[in-house]
Design a protein around this motif. Structure first.
Motif, PDB file in Angstrom:
ATOM      1  N   GLN A  88       0.825  -1.202   0.000  1.00 49.97           N
ATOM      2  CA  GLN A  88       0.000   0.000   0.000  1.00 49.97           C
ATOM      3  C   GLN A  88       0.860   1.252   0.000  1.00 49.97           C
ATOM      4  O   GLN A  88       1.930   1.286   0.616  1.00 49.97           O
ATOM      5  N   ASN A  89       0.372   2.284  -0.694  1.00 53.21           N
ATOM      6  CA  ASN A  89       1.005   3.597  -0.625  1.00 53.21           C
ATOM      7  C   ASN A  89      -0.063   4.678  -0.744  1.00 53.21           C
ATOM      8  O   ASN A  89      -1.240   4.387  -0.996  1.00 53.21           O
ATOM      9  N   GLU A  90       0.360   5.910  -0.557  1.00 54.29           N
ATOM     10  CA  GLU A  90      -0.588   7.036  -0.571  1.00 54.29           C
ATOM     11  C   GLU A  90      -1.075   7.313  -1.983  1.00 54.29           C
ATOM     12  O   GLU A  90      -0.465   6.897  -2.975  1.00 54.29           O
ATOM     13  N   THR A  91      -2.199   8.036  -2.080  1.00 48.78           N
ATOM     14  CA  THR A  91      -2.704   8.480  -3.373  1.00 48.78           C
ATOM     15  C   THR A  91      -3.496   9.761  -3.182  1.00 48.78           C
ATOM     16  O   THR A  91      -3.747  10.189  -2.040  1.00 48.78           O
ATOM     17  N   GLY A  92      -3.914  10.384  -4.285  1.00 52.51           N
ATOM     18  CA  GLY A  92      -4.712  11.602  -4.203  1.00 52.51           C
ATOM     19  C   GLY A  92      -3.993  12.702  -3.447  1.00 52.51           C
ATOM     20  O   GLY A  92      -2.797  12.944  -3.661  1.00 52.51           O
ATOM     21  N   ASP A  93      -4.723  13.341  -2.525  1.00 54.42           N
ATOM     22  CA  ASP A  93      -4.174  14.453  -1.748  1.00 54.42           C
ATOM     23  C   ASP A  93      -3.674  14.022  -0.376  1.00 54.42           C
ATOM     24  O   ASP A  93      -3.617  14.839   0.557  1.00 54.42           O
ATOM     25  N   ALA A  94      -3.335  12.756  -0.232  1.00 52.14           N
ATOM     26  CA  ALA A  94      -2.793  12.288   1.045  1.00 52.14           C
ATOM     27  C   ALA A  94      -1.580  13.121   1.433  1.00 52.14           C
ATOM     28  O   ALA A  94      -0.685  13.334   0.611  1.00 52.14           O
ATOM     29  N   PRO A  95      -1.525  13.610   2.666  1.00 54.36           N
ATOM     30  CA  PRO A  95      -0.465  14.545   3.053  1.00 54.36           C
ATOM     31  C   PRO A  95       0.898  13.910   3.293  1.00 54.36           C
ATOM     32  O   PRO A  95       1.906  14.616   3.364  1.00 54.36           O
ATOM     33  N   VAL A  96       0.949  12.576   3.428  1.00 51.68           N
ATOM     34  CA  VAL A  96       2.199  11.896   3.762  1.00 51.68           C
ATOM     35  C   VAL A  96       2.485  10.812   2.735  1.00 51.68           C
ATOM     36  O   VAL A  96       1.614   9.995   2.421  1.00 51.68           O
ATOM     37  N   GLU A  97       3.716  10.804   2.214  1.00 55.69           N
ATOM     38  CA  GLU A  97       4.129   9.718   1.329  1.00 55.69           C
ATOM     39  C   GLU A  97       4.608   8.541   2.171  1.00 55.69           C
ATOM     40  O   GLU A  97       5.347   8.716   3.134  1.00 55.69           O
ATOM     41  N   TYR A  98       4.177   7.347   1.801  1.00 57.15           N
ATOM     42  CA  TYR A  98       4.598   6.159   2.552  1.00 57.15           C
ATOM     43  C   TYR A  98       4.410   4.917   1.694  1.00 57.15           C
ATOM     44  O   TYR A  98       3.718   4.927   0.671  1.00 57.15           O
ATOM     45  N   SER A  99       5.020   3.844   2.141  1.00 56.73           N
ATOM     46  CA  SER A  99       4.838   2.534   1.528  1.00 56.73           C
ATOM     47  C   SER A  99       4.864   1.506   2.648  1.00 56.73           C
ATOM     48  O   SER A  99       5.811   1.485   3.455  1.00 56.73           O
ATOM     49  N   ALA A 100       3.813   0.679   2.737  1.00 58.78           N
ATOM     50  CA  ALA A 100       3.718  -0.302   3.817  1.00 58.78           C
ATOM     51  C   ALA A 100       3.121  -1.588   3.285  1.00 58.78           C
ATOM     52  O   ALA A 100       2.375  -1.587   2.301  1.00 58.78           O
ATOM     53  N   ASP A 101       3.441  -2.705   3.950  1.00 56.52           N
ATOM     54  CA  ASP A 101       3.005  -4.020   3.505  1.00 56.52           C
ATOM     55  C   ASP A 101       2.047  -4.659   4.502  1.00 56.52           C
ATOM     56  O   ASP A 101       2.055  -4.351   5.708  1.00 56.52           O
ATOM     57  N   TYR A 102       1.257  -5.569   3.978  1.00 54.65           N
ATOM     58  CA  TYR A 102       0.321  -6.353   4.789  1.00 54.65           C
ATOM     59  C   TYR A 102       0.630  -7.839   4.575  1.00 54.65           C
ATOM     60  O   TYR A 102       0.915  -8.274   3.459  1.00 54.65           O
TER      61      TYR A 102
END
Length: 390
Positions: free
Chosen positions: A244-258
């Protein structure tokens, strides 16, 4: 001229007869259902002087029409009432001195949709339920008295070995009632889910969920993942991975796994389950989120982790379920830790006792006991529920 008038009259009469016949089919094959669900929910939570005690009643009236040339429609109204004193914080009654029981009062048009079905293809437009897989990412939160539904269009196609499911959602109607704070979230939500039945008892699901929220930009995300389910009597296994990562107007960039691995085995009438689930974190900046999930099904009934902590979460759990006569009993233990760092969040015991008097009348008792270490506070919850479906 007379022949033309006769032909026109015959045509009009035939059209009227067809319309009458269609209306008769539409109504004759329709279904109307009434569902009453009373629930007591008590909450004792460290940090609150007062304990919550909520008596609520949900009345649901549903209508599903018959199908005419593949077309049908559905309507569903929900009404949630508070019985007795409001000794709880419903999120809409201003009683902040009490712990939260998120069942605000109100009357809502829960569903209104038109559906077209031909062969293995179905298209549904309007306000509707959307439940995907085990509801870990997209669900209806049906445990709460106010259900989560979706305004949009859903397209489904299914063969013997493959099923495709796509939804576009413009508005999410959340559990806070028609007039509560955060009652709706608007945006552009695309939900794509495809399932392949490899053999009998084995299935692989691929999914892509793009959630761009206008009203909750911090929750905007896009998730790509895969899920495997296999049944090898008496054993079964479920495994899932997503990124998962951010999209649209999300204020924080990130990348995380499940990640999820769960196994169960049935011995006589006893079913034992063990699982390990991780919602990862990007260096403690932002964790994997599931804003449209039915969160109450996962990570403990005490609902301490409906929003994933910034350092993520690891949930190791074991459980057992079995019938005792006509009563079904299930007990689960959770051990929660941070996915990033060494924090030990806490542990939880969950108990469910269910008894169906008959097909129409069902009763339920649930208990949750969360013991906090490094996250949140000690919390005990108890529920008693009676549901009558007519």
């Amino acid at each position: 001229m007379k022949k033309m008038l006769l032909a026109l009259s015959t045509s009009l009469l035939a059209g009227t007869a067809y319309a009458d016949s269609s209306l008769e089919t539409f109504m004759k094959n329709s279904q109307t259902k009434l569902d009453l669900r009373y629930r007591f929910e008590g909450v004792e939570q460290e940090g609150f002087v007062e304990d919550a005690a909520a008596n609520t009643l949900r009345t649901r009236l549903s209508f599903t029409s018959g199908s005419v040339s593949g077309l049908s429609m559905g309507l569903e109204f929900d009404d949630v009432r508070h019985l007795g004193s409001d000794d709880f914080n419903s999120t809409g009654n201003g009683n902040g001195a009490y712990p939260v029981v998120a069942d605000p009062r109100g009357t809502d048009l829960n569903q209104w949709y038109a559906k077209y079905t031909t062969g293995s293809f179905t298209a549904t437009g309007g306000r509707q339920r959307i439940v995907l897989d085990d509801q870990r990412f997209v669900g209806g939160v049906a445990w709460r008295q106010n259900e989560q539904t979706y305004d949009g269009v859903r397209l489904q196609a299914k063969t013997e070995i493959f099923a495709a499911d796509y939804s576009y959602v413009a508005q999410v109607n959340r559990i806070f009632g028609p007039e509560g704070n955060g009652a709706t979230i608007n945006g552009d939500v695309h939900l794509l889910n495809g399932a392949w039945s490899i053999t009998e008892g084995q299935k692989i699901v691929g999914f892509y969920y793009h959630m761009d929220f206008e009203d909750a930009a911090s929750a905007s995300n896009q998730t790509l993942g895969v899920r495997y389910q296999g049944s090898f009597d008496p054993f079964s296994i479920t495994a899932s991975y997503a990124t998962q990562n951010e999209t649209g107007d999300a204020p924080v960039e990130y990348s995380a796994d499940y990640f999820l691995i769960e196994a169960s085995a049935k011995v006589s009438s006893l079913t034992a389950t063990a699982g390990y689930e991780i919602l990862g974190s990007d260096s403690g900046i932002r964790a994997f989120q599931t804003p449209l999930a039915t969160g109450h099904k996962f990570q403990g009934f005490a609902d301490k982790f409906l929003g994933t902590p910034a350092n993520g979460i690891e949930d190791a759990y074991i459980g057992a379920a079995m019938p005792i006569g006509p009563v079904k009993v299930a007990l689960t233990y959770h051990d929660f830790k941070a996915a990033e760092g060494s924090a030990k969040y806490g542990t939880e015991w969950d108990l469910v006792v269910a008894y169906a008097v008959n097909e129409q009348l069902k009763t339920l008792i649930k208990f949750a006991d969360y013991s906090a270490d490094d996250y949140a506070t000690d919390t005990q919850k108890i529920w008693f529920q009676v549901q009558l479906s007519l």
